[in-house]
Design a protein around this motif. Structure first.
Motif, mmCIF file in Angstrom:
data_model
loop_
_atom_site.group_PDB
_atom_site.id
_atom_site.type_symbol
_atom_site.label_atom_id
_atom_site.label_comp_id
_atom_site.label_asym_id
_atom_site.label_seq_id
_atom_site.Cartn_x
_atom_site.Cartn_y
_atom_site.Cartn_z
ATOM 1 N N ASP A 68 22.355 35.100 55.049
ATOM 2 C CA ASP A 68 22.546 34.453 56.167
ATOM 3 C C ASP A 68 24.022 34.017 56.298
ATOM 4 O O ASP A 68 24.766 34.373 55.565
ATOM 5 N N GLU A 69 24.385 33.581 57.519
ATOM 6 C CA GLU A 69 25.687 33.314 57.821
ATOM 7 C C GLU A 69 26.404 32.141 57.060
ATOM 8 O O GLU A 69 27.604 31.831 57.146
ATOM 9 N N LEU A 70 25.345 31.228 56.384
ATOM 10 C CA LEU A 70 26.070 30.057 55.583
ATOM 11 C C LEU A 70 26.381 30.457 54.195
ATOM 12 O O LEU A 70 26.870 29.851 53.596
ATOM 13 N N SER A 71 25.850 31.739 53.589
ATOM 14 C CA SER A 71 26.133 32.081 52.308
ATOM 15 C C SER A 71 27.697 32.464 52.318
ATOM 16 O O SER A 71 28.299 33.292 53.164
ATOM 17 N N VAL A 72 28.242 32.238 50.929
ATOM 18 C CA VAL A 72 29.535 32.829 50.781
ATOM 19 C C VAL A 72 29.529 33.600 49.529
ATOM 20 O O VAL A 72 28.617 33.074 48.678
ATOM 21 N N LEU A 73 30.334 34.458 49.125
ATOM 22 C CA LEU A 73 30.405 35.122 47.878
ATOM 23 C C LEU A 73 31.551 34.666 46.979
ATOM 24 O O LEU A 73 32.605 34.361 47.674
ATOM 25 N N THR A 74 31.444 34.526 45.652
ATOM 26 C CA THR A 74 32.556 34.172 45.087
ATOM 27 C C THR A 74 33.577 35.264 44.954
ATOM 28 O O THR A 74 32.976 36.433 45.086
ATOM 29 N N PRO A 75 34.909 35.144 44.717
ATOM 30 C CA PRO A 75 35.646 36.110 45.010
ATOM 31 C C PRO A 75 35.535 37.327 43.875
ATOM 32 O O PRO A 75 35.802 38.350 44.005
ATOM 33 N N ALA A 76 35.156 36.897 42.735
ATOM 34 C CA ALA A 76 34.638 37.765 41.279
ATOM 35 C C ALA A 76 33.882 38.807 41.740
ATOM 36 O O ALA A 76 33.668 39.723 41.494
ATOM 37 N N PHE A 77 32.420 38.142 42.419
ATOM 38 C CA PHE A 77 31.426 38.692 42.706
ATOM 39 C C PHE A 77 31.767 39.819 43.740
ATOM 40 O O PHE A 77 31.262 41.045 43.792
ATOM 41 N N ALA A 78 32.467 39.302 44.797
ATOM 42 C CA ALA A 78 32.766 40.240 45.921
ATOM 43 C C ALA A 78 33.651 41.431 45.496
ATOM 44 O O ALA A 78 33.456 42.532 46.075
ATOM 45 N N ARG A 79 34.510 40.997 44.601
ATOM 46 C CA ARG A 79 35.250 42.262 44.097
ATOM 47 C C ARG A 79 34.486 43.318 43.296
ATOM 48 O O ARG A 79 34.737 44.415 43.677
ATOM 49 N N ILE A 80 33.637 42.776 42.501
ATOM 50 C CA ILE A 80 32.872 43.686 41.443
ATOM 51 C C ILE A 80 31.876 44.471 42.285
ATOM 52 O O ILE A 80 31.634 45.614 42.293
ATOM 53 N N TRP A 81 31.200 43.554 43.201
ATOM 54 C CA TRP A 81 30.351 44.491 44.202
ATOM 55 C C TRP A 81 30.889 45.459 45.099
ATOM 56 O O TRP A 81 30.246 46.415 45.004
ATOM 57 N N GLN A 82 31.846 45.158 45.528
ATOM 58 C CA GLN A 82 32.546 46.194 46.470
ATOM 59 C C GLN A 82 33.193 47.393 45.504
ATOM 60 O O GLN A 82 32.910 48.583 45.900
ATOM 61 N N GLN A 83 33.627 47.120 44.472
ATOM 62 C CA GLN A 83 34.028 48.202 43.599
ATOM 63 C C GLN A 83 32.764 49.085 43.084
ATOM 64 O O GLN A 83 33.190 50.281 42.757
ATOM 65 N N GLY A 84 31.657 48.515 42.839
ATOM 66 C CA GLY A 84 30.669 49.112 42.476
ATOM 67 C C GLY A 84 29.857 49.900 43.861
ATOM 68 O O GLY A 84 28.808 50.516 43.443
ATOM 69 N N GLY A 85 30.542 49.817 44.796
ATOM 70 C CA GLY A 85 30.142 50.482 45.835
ATOM 71 C C GLY A 85 29.092 49.843 46.628
ATOM 72 O O GLY A 85 28.426 50.318 47.533
ATOM 73 N N GLY A 86 28.781 48.390 46.567
ATOM 74 C CA GLY A 86 27.915 47.976 47.224
ATOM 75 C C GLY A 86 28.620 47.176 48.584
ATOM 76 O O GLY A 86 29.666 47.250 48.816
ATOM 77 N N SER A 87 27.562 47.054 49.398
ATOM 78 C CA SER A 87 27.764 46.372 50.815
ATOM 79 C C SER A 87 27.113 44.959 50.805
ATOM 80 O O SER A 87 26.020 44.717 50.410
ATOM 81 N N TRP A 88 27.694 44.135 51.787
ATOM 82 C CA TRP A 88 27.398 43.085 52.038
ATOM 83 C C TRP A 88 27.058 42.770 53.635
ATOM 84 O O TRP A 88 27.953 43.427 54.563
ATOM 85 N N THR A 89 25.835 42.335 54.028
ATOM 86 C CA THR A 89 25.485 41.976 55.680
ATOM 87 C C THR A 89 25.216 40.790 55.757
ATOM 88 O O THR A 89 24.288 40.392 54.923
ATOM 89 N N VAL A 90 25.408 40.289 56.913
ATOM 90 C CA VAL A 90 24.859 38.896 57.204
ATOM 91 C C VAL A 90 23.720 39.231 58.334
ATOM 92 O O VAL A 90 23.765 39.904 59.176
#
Length: 90
Positions: A68-90
């Protein structure tokens, strides 16, 4: 959470046997994906998320994180998820 398959709007038995896989499906372009939903305030990289990422990639699926719009990703998770080809949507 129950697993769901989404292909052209239909639901069926899950194809990814992972506890964090909430939905699996394919896009109109044929790209297979697996989605996980989280309502946590801070989303970090855990062993279960690492395993979901590895499983998705091994099966040729794009990993998706839905929050949801209240969630935030830690910088480490955001970097690893993106480098692994992942996407994040709200």
């Amino acid at each position: 959470m129950a697993d769901h398959v989404v292909d052209g709007g239909s639901s069926a038995a899950p194809r990814v046997g992972h506890p964090l896989a909430d939905w699996v499906g394919a896009g109109l372009d044929g790209t297979s994906w697996v989605a996980t939903e989280s309502r946590g305030r801070v989303i970090g990289f855990t062993r279960m998320r690492a395993n979901l990422l590895a499983t998705a990639l091994a099966e040729g699926r794009r990993p998706l994180l839905i929050t949801d719009e209240l969630s935030v990703l830690t910088p480490a998770f955001a970097r690893i998820w993106q480098q692994g080809g992942g996407s994040w949507t709200v």
